[in-house]
Write a protein that holds these residues in place. Structure first.
Motif, PDB file in Angstrom:
ATOM      1  N   HIS A 117      46.778  40.950  54.098  1.00 20.10           N
ATOM      2  CA  HIS A 117      47.218  39.770  52.999  1.00 20.10           C
ATOM      3  C   HIS A 117      48.152  40.313  52.141  1.00 20.10           C
ATOM      4  O   HIS A 117      49.389  39.815  52.101  1.00 20.10           O
ATOM      5  N   ILE A 118      47.717  41.396  51.400  1.00 15.62           N
ATOM      6  CA  ILE A 118      48.627  42.073  50.664  1.00 15.62           C
ATOM      7  C   ILE A 118      48.425  43.639  50.593  1.00 15.62           C
ATOM      8  O   ILE A 118      47.322  43.807  51.233  1.00 15.62           O
ATOM      9  N   LEU A 119      48.984  44.291  49.982  1.00 14.48           N
ATOM     10  CA  LEU A 119      48.685  45.868  49.840  1.00 14.48           C
ATOM     11  C   LEU A 119      47.414  46.081  49.572  1.00 14.48           C
ATOM     12  O   LEU A 119      47.091  45.680  48.327  1.00 14.48           O
ATOM     13  N   GLY A 120      46.565  46.724  50.313  1.00 16.61           N
ATOM     14  CA  GLY A 120      45.334  46.930  49.948  1.00 16.61           C
ATOM     15  C   GLY A 120      44.292  45.897  50.297  1.00 16.61           C
ATOM     16  O   GLY A 120      42.879  46.289  49.985  1.00 16.61           O
ATOM     17  N   SER A 121      44.650  44.752  50.563  1.00  4.68           N
ATOM     18  CA  SER A 121      43.677  43.697  50.844  1.00  4.68           C
ATOM     19  C   SER A 121      42.746  43.929  51.903  1.00  4.68           C
ATOM     20  O   SER A 121      43.064  44.648  52.929  1.00  4.68           O
ATOM     21  N   ALA A 122      41.523  43.551  51.799  1.00  2.76           N
ATOM     22  CA  ALA A 122      40.428  43.869  52.893  1.00  2.76           C
ATOM     23  C   ALA A 122      39.313  42.729  52.942  1.00  2.76           C
ATOM     24  O   ALA A 122      38.989  42.025  52.146  1.00  2.76           O
ATOM     25  N   ALA A 123      39.117  42.592  54.171  1.00  6.09           N
ATOM     26  CA  ALA A 123      37.657  42.071  54.405  1.00  6.09           C
ATOM     27  C   ALA A 123      36.523  42.808  54.102  1.00  6.09           C
ATOM     28  O   ALA A 123      36.630  44.349  54.413  1.00  6.09           O
ATOM     29  N   VAL A 124      35.559  42.578  53.413  1.00  6.34           N
ATOM     30  CA  VAL A 124      34.324  43.179  53.180  1.00  6.34           C
ATOM     31  C   VAL A 124      33.014  42.957  54.193  1.00  6.34           C
ATOM     32  O   VAL A 124      32.686  41.853  54.268  1.00  6.34           O
ATOM     33  N   HIS A 125      32.408  44.061  54.667  1.00  9.18           N
ATOM     34  CA  HIS A 125      31.427  43.850  55.534  1.00  9.18           C
ATOM     35  C   HIS A 125      30.074  44.546  54.873  1.00  9.18           C
ATOM     36  O   HIS A 125      30.099  45.768  54.586  1.00  9.18           O
ATOM     37  N   LEU A 126      29.052  43.734  54.759  1.00  6.20           N
ATOM     38  CA  LEU A 126      27.932  44.339  54.145  1.00  6.20           C
ATOM     39  C   LEU A 126      26.649  44.106  55.258  1.00  6.20           C
ATOM     40  O   LEU A 126      26.633  43.297  56.042  1.00  6.20           O
ATOM     41  N   SER A 127      25.842  45.110  55.268  1.00  9.11           N
ATOM     42  CA  SER A 127      24.693  45.270  56.325  1.00  9.11           C
ATOM     43  C   SER A 127      23.641  45.178  55.114  1.00  9.11           C
ATOM     44  O   SER A 127      23.417  46.052  54.330  1.00  9.11           O
TER      45      SER A 127
END
Length: 465
Positions: free
Chosen positions: A162-172
């Motif tokens: 999306h932008i520099l450094g953007s992330a999807a977050v994955h939690l277990s």
């Protein structure tokens, strides 16, 4: 386990989603500023006790996702803040810039309210609060796992593009003897961004919190984005001797515009007019972007190898000083002014729009998403009069739109992002970060793609999963 939605619920700003685990660990996903008209109360009151939050996990640096972090700290949060290394670098400049804007805008607004005999607005936060918040940041690499709390909640990031450094977050998350896997998409980027890599595929999730900004539309096919931009510049600056004013987010959109203009210049197509990047934040962000080529796609890396610099060309001027920005108001010659913010709700761009909105020879070029209750949204909608700094102005300048610069994927691209999931194994999808009418349309598209339980939470709604 419980999720409660304290922002970006049936709206596109103020992203905040609070997870409370079986053992009581509180994990806040994003802490964004509500942007637009009549959002003061939402920004003043969180709806939860900041001191009770144990961890903050941040998807990316845009202010509608990060902009209330200093206030969270001001009101008692003292836990670690996790994000990618590039997001941490961007927040170092963005949160300080936001605090400066808060201080300046508050001073101006309260002067007007005092004259009107209305109560003054409380300060959200200041530079000291922002500085304190920045000491809590922990930058990690994509796909680098870390754990939170006694629960040993496992977390990692994948690139959202999306932008520099953007992330999807994955939690277990351990819960009642099993592990529940939850993905928060953050904002989903484009499949063919000019600068950034494509969004990454991600492991199977049981629950997904998904953005839905463009869930009701497809971006128009831009056969030649450079040609479109060049046409606007030629018609305005060469033929009419006017100015092209471009509200653009300081992160990524501004750099994408610079890169596009750089290519036009290298090809000898760009008219010899001055281009001003009038945003101290964008100037610093461009430097940070150059330091994070690990986020770049192969095309721009090849261009940099040949050209030397994708963000520098003749007649390009980076402006930081206020005096230089003010001087642009008296500039009579044709030029291009790119300034933040993208929704034209704060910063120097509002002054440039105010000073040029009555000029029929100039053009305001809108290049990204604009919430309907913002100045850019009103211009994009075609309003004949707009409110700027509390005054009404007739729109005489030409308004042009180029959605091909948008950092948000359209519904096709969002569905493509989610296509790595077996829909039968996803127990529930929560739609956030979208207008309600848009979300209802996107909900149907997700159901048609096989996702069986798609819900649109209301603000403050709490859901047990």
């Amino acid at each position: 386990m419980r999720i409660q939605f304290f922002g970006a619920a049936r709206t596109v700003t103020g992203s905040k989603h609070l997870i409370t685990t079986e053992k009581g660990t509180k994990i806040l996903l994003d802490c964004g500023l509500f942007q637009g008209i009549q959002t003061d109360d939402f920004n003043q009151k969180f709806g939860f006790e900041p001191a009770e939050v144990d961890y903050l996990v941040l998807s990316h640096a845009h202010i509608d996702h990060s902009g209330l972090i200093p206030r969270l700290v001001k009101q008692g949060f003292s836990g670690p803040i996790y994000c990618t290394t590039a997001t941490a670098d961007l927040c170092k400049i963005m949160l300080l810039d936001s605090s400066h804007i808060q201080e300046k805008d508050l001073e101006r607004v309260n002067k007007r309210r005092e004259k009107q005999g209305r109560p003054l607005i409380e300060e959200l936060y200041n530079s000291e609060d922002a500085e304190k918040a920045l000491t809590l940041f922990n930058g990690v690499q994509y796909e680098e796992k870390f754990e939170l709390g006694e629960d040993k909640v496992s977390v990692f990031f994948t690139d959202a593009g999306h932008i520099l450094g953007s992330a999807a977050v994955h939690l277990s998350i351990p819960d009642k003897g099993s592990i529940k896997k939850l993905t928060f998409t953050g904002d989903i980027g484009r499949q063919e961004d000019n600068i950034l890599r494509k969004p990454q595929v991600f492991p199977q999730a049981d629950f997904i919190i998904s953005e839905s900004t463009y869930g009701d539309r497809l971006h128009p096919k831009e056969n030649d984005m450079q040609a479109h931009l060049l046409r606007v510049i030629s018609e305005t600056c060469v033929e009419k001797k006017g100015k092209v004013i471009i509200p653009a987010f300081a992160i990524d959109r501004t750099q994408e515009l610079i890169y596009t203009l750089d290519k036009l210049s290298s090809e000898g197509k760009l008219p010899l007019i001055d281009v001003y990047i009038d945003s101290p934040l964008a100037v610093r962000a461009t430097t940070i972007m150059k330091d994070h080529e690990e986020c770049f796609n192969p095309d721009i890396l090849d261009y940099i190898e040949k050209d030397g610099d994708a963000f520098a060309f003749p007649n390009l001027h980076y402006i930081s000083e206020t005096s230089e920005s003010i001087a642009l108001n008296d500039l009579k010659k044709p030029c291009i002014i790119i300034s933040a913010s993208g929704m034209a709700e704060a910063g120097r761009i509002k002054h440039h729009i105010k000073n040029n909105i009555g000029d029929p020879d100039s053009t305001i070029l809108l290049v990204g998403y604009a919430s309907s209750n913002t100045l850019a949204g009103a211009l994009k909608r075609g309003d004949k009069e707009v409110n700027i700094f509390g005054e009404m102005f007739e729109v005489k300048t030409k308004i042009e739109v180029m959605d091909s610069f948008s950092a948000h994927g359209d519904y096709s691209e969002m569905l493509q992002f989610l296509s790595c999931q077996n829909a039968d194994h996803v127990q529930k999808v929560f739609l956030v970060h979208g207008e309600y009418d848009t979300q209802q349309i996107y909900k149907t598209k997700l159901e048609n793609a096989g996702f069986k339980n798609v819900v649109i939470p209301e603000l403050y709604e709490s859901v047990e999963i």
